[in-house]
Design a protein around this motif. Structure first.
Motif, PDB file in Angstrom:
ATOM      1  N   ALA A 127      83.388  57.306  10.198  1.00 24.33           N
ATOM      2  CA  ALA A 127      84.333  56.236  10.536  1.00 24.33           C
ATOM      3  C   ALA A 127      84.554  55.318   9.338  1.00 24.33           C
ATOM      4  O   ALA A 127      85.680  54.869   9.078  1.00 24.33           O
ATOM      5  N   ALA A 128      83.484  55.039   8.587  1.00 23.84           N
ATOM      6  CA  ALA A 128      83.601  54.179   7.408  1.00 23.84           C
ATOM      7  C   ALA A 128      84.528  54.800   6.374  1.00 23.84           C
ATOM      8  O   ALA A 128      85.435  54.128   5.840  1.00 23.84           O
ATOM      9  N   VAL A 129      84.333  56.089   6.090  1.00 26.15           N
ATOM     10  CA  VAL A 129      85.170  56.773   5.098  1.00 26.15           C
ATOM     11  C   VAL A 129      86.625  56.816   5.568  1.00 26.15           C
ATOM     12  O   VAL A 129      87.559  56.570   4.784  1.00 26.15           O
ATOM     13  N   VAL A 144      64.143  40.534   4.055  1.00 25.35           N
ATOM     14  CA  VAL A 144      65.181  40.307   5.051  1.00 25.35           C
ATOM     15  C   VAL A 144      64.945  41.246   6.222  1.00 25.35           C
ATOM     16  O   VAL A 144      64.227  42.226   6.119  1.00 25.35           O
ATOM     17  N   VAL A 145      65.559  40.931   7.363  1.00 26.72           N
ATOM     18  CA  VAL A 145      65.375  41.750   8.562  1.00 26.72           C
ATOM     19  C   VAL A 145      65.883  43.158   8.298  1.00 26.72           C
ATOM     20  O   VAL A 145      67.001  43.352   7.816  1.00 26.72           O
ATOM     21  N   GLU A 146      65.064  44.125   8.602  1.00 31.99           N
ATOM     22  CA  GLU A 146      65.406  45.514   8.325  1.00 31.99           C
ATOM     23  C   GLU A 146      66.392  46.016   9.358  1.00 31.99           C
ATOM     24  O   GLU A 146      66.292  45.698  10.535  1.00 31.99           O
ATOM     25  N   ARG A 147      67.374  46.810   8.919  1.00 29.94           N
ATOM     26  CA  ARG A 147      68.357  47.359   9.842  1.00 29.94           C
ATOM     27  C   ARG A 147      67.707  48.374  10.762  1.00 29.94           C
ATOM     28  O   ARG A 147      66.768  49.077  10.388  1.00 29.94           O
ATOM     29  N   LYS A 148      68.239  48.459  11.969  1.00 30.85           N
ATOM     30  CA  LYS A 148      67.710  49.418  12.940  1.00 30.85           C
ATOM     31  C   LYS A 148      68.028  50.845  12.528  1.00 30.85           C
ATOM     32  O   LYS A 148      67.233  51.745  12.696  1.00 30.85           O
ATOM     33  N   ASN A 149      69.227  51.067  12.018  1.00 30.74           N
ATOM     34  CA  ASN A 149      69.636  52.417  11.645  1.00 30.74           C
ATOM     35  C   ASN A 149      69.362  52.651  10.169  1.00 30.74           C
ATOM     36  O   ASN A 149      69.868  51.928   9.324  1.00 30.74           O
ATOM     37  N   LYS A 150      68.587  53.641   9.874  1.00 34.35           N
ATOM     38  CA  LYS A 150      68.271  53.940   8.486  1.00 34.35           C
ATOM     39  C   LYS A 150      69.407  54.715   7.844  1.00 34.35           C
ATOM     40  O   LYS A 150      70.058  55.537   8.472  1.00 34.35           O
ATOM     41  N   SER A 195      77.798  49.482   7.621  1.00 35.68           N
ATOM     42  CA  SER A 195      76.579  48.746   7.949  1.00 35.68           C
ATOM     43  C   SER A 195      75.920  49.272   9.215  1.00 35.68           C
ATOM     44  O   SER A 195      74.712  49.112   9.408  1.00 35.68           O
ATOM     45  N   LYS A 196      76.725  49.901  10.100  1.00 32.49           N
ATOM     46  CA  LYS A 196      76.184  50.488  11.334  1.00 32.49           C
ATOM     47  C   LYS A 196      75.821  51.966  11.147  1.00 32.49           C
ATOM     48  O   LYS A 196      75.485  52.655  12.107  1.00 32.49           O
ATOM     49  N   SER A 197      75.889  52.439   9.880  1.00 36.99           N
ATOM     50  CA  SER A 197      75.534  53.827   9.536  1.00 36.99           C
ATOM     51  C   SER A 197      76.452  54.850  10.199  1.00 36.99           C
ATOM     52  O   SER A 197      76.044  55.977  10.467  1.00 36.99           O
TER      53      SER A 197
END
Length: 383
Positions: free
Chosen positions: A203-205, A354-360, A197-199
């Motif tokens: 780290a996610a993988v 909905v509120v758009e995320r800062k990081n695309k 979610s933080k792009s």
């Protein structure tokens, strides 16, 4: 042990404690009916002993007679209000899908044991399951105030924060929990989806691969890995993980949908169409399934079928309500554009953005896969 206690009972046949120990031995040996008989004999000598009622209730749980178990546990609570009997009674209610009664039972227990972290955590998890997130957070916060390193409470609070979009505080809580539960696959799965979610793709993988190493048969982890790889346009890797998710959970329409997207990108249109049809056959309340299928059909110049899927999308939005049918800004615009190109009248005003995320996220062929609703894929905690 059983032989020794039998010899002791022969020397002192009116000892309730020895009879309890014999019943306990039968219980540990899996002889639940023999244990019930011994507890019944002891009850004649001590009819007000709450432990005998409690132990009988546990035996009935193992025998599958939940109504009898409730009667015995209620009698134990009436005698002495023991915490263990409250917990077991709540467990029986959960087994019978009586969530409200389980919550009431734990609320009563809280009046007698207001500073028990395990009880507050269990109550918080049940409230979370019942949809009362505010009160659940209050109970879990109380448990952490009593025991800041309570692993179950830490995981549950982190999960709530993650679902609310507070990823940094959630990650902080998960960091504390990782020292207590270093081999918890659910925790590493949730940490991975926080990073997603933080792009923070690498780290996610890494976290999700650690989770799948710890729990290779957990379909949600395989699904999440497929989702991350799909977002990164690593379509072959995404397909392999999503295929594993479908194999482990053949009733997941969302997994079939994402597998269809990966196949479509790999130019396997025939297989992608079969996956979409399978997802529709399973049934879904996810509007993105109809949108992605409509986009796929539109690319293949199957205009009438694409229009049919767009109509199904609007019907789905009406059925599930505006609160659940939320889209990000880009997906909402794409749905509008596709509806116009297919001459499909919008029978429903689309939900608020909905509120758009800062990081695309990186651009994808199908923007509907960008908003993954990562919080929906957080592995739940069992009560």
């Amino acid at each position: 042990s059983l032989e020794s206690f039998r010899e002791a009972l022969r020397l002192n046949p009116v000892s309730v404690d020895i009879s309890k120990q014999i019943g306990r031995n039968h219980f540990l040996l899996g002889r639940h009916r023999a244990a019930l008989e011994k507890y019944a004999e002891a009850q004649k000598l001590s009819p007000q002993d709450w432990e005998l009622y409690h132990n009988q209730g546990i035996c009935y749980i193992h025998l599958g007679d939940l109504n009898k178990a409730k009667e015995c546990l209620l009698q134990a609570i009436h005698q002495n209000h023991p915490l263990s009997s409250f917990l077991q009674l709540g467990r029986v209610h959960v087994m019978q899908s009586e969530i409200k009664l389980a919550i009431e039972t734990y609320e009563k227990a809280k009046h007698h044991y207001p500073e028990n972290a395990d009880l507050l955590t269990t109550l918080g998890l049940l409230l979370l399951e019942a949809g009362d997130q505010g009160k659940a957070f209050e109970m879990l916060g109380g448990a952490l105030a009593l025991d800041p390193e309570h692993s179950k409470a830490l995981m549950a609070v982190s999960c709530i924060m993650q679902q609310c979009g507070d990823h940094d505080p959630a990650l902080h809580k998960y960091t504390v929990a990782s020292n207590l539960l270093p081999e918890s696959p659910h925790m590493w799965n949730n940490i991975g989806m926080c990073y997603f979610s933080k792009s923070k793709w690498a780290a996610a993988v890494a976290c999700l691969k650690r989770a799948t190493y710890l729990a290779p048969l957990e379909w949600k982890i395989a699904y999440n890995l497929g989702l991350v790889h799909l977002t990164l346009q690593q379509d072959t890797s995404a397909f392999h993980y999503l295929k594993a998710a479908v194999h482990l959970r053949p009733t997941s329409s969302d997994a079939y949908m994402l597998m269809a997207i990966s196949l479509s990108r790999l130019k396997e249109d025939e297989s992608a169409a079969k996956c979409y049809e399978k997802a529709l056959a399973i049934g879904s309340n996810n509007p993105l399934l109809f949108y992605n299928y409509a986009t796929f059909l539109r690319r293949a110049d199957r205009i009438l079928e694409a229009a049919k899927q767009m109509k199904a999308l609007f019907e789905c939005c009406t059925r599930i309500g505006a609160e659940r049918a939320q889209f990000d800004d880009q997906t909402r615009q794409n749905i509008n554009d596709l509806a116009v190109s297919l001459n499909v009248p919008k029978s429903l005003p689309l939900p608020e953005v909905v509120v758009e995320r800062k990081n695309k996220k990186p651009p994808t062929d199908n923007p509907a896969t960008s908003d993954s609703r990562a919080s929906r894929r957080v592995s739940g905690l069992e009560v």
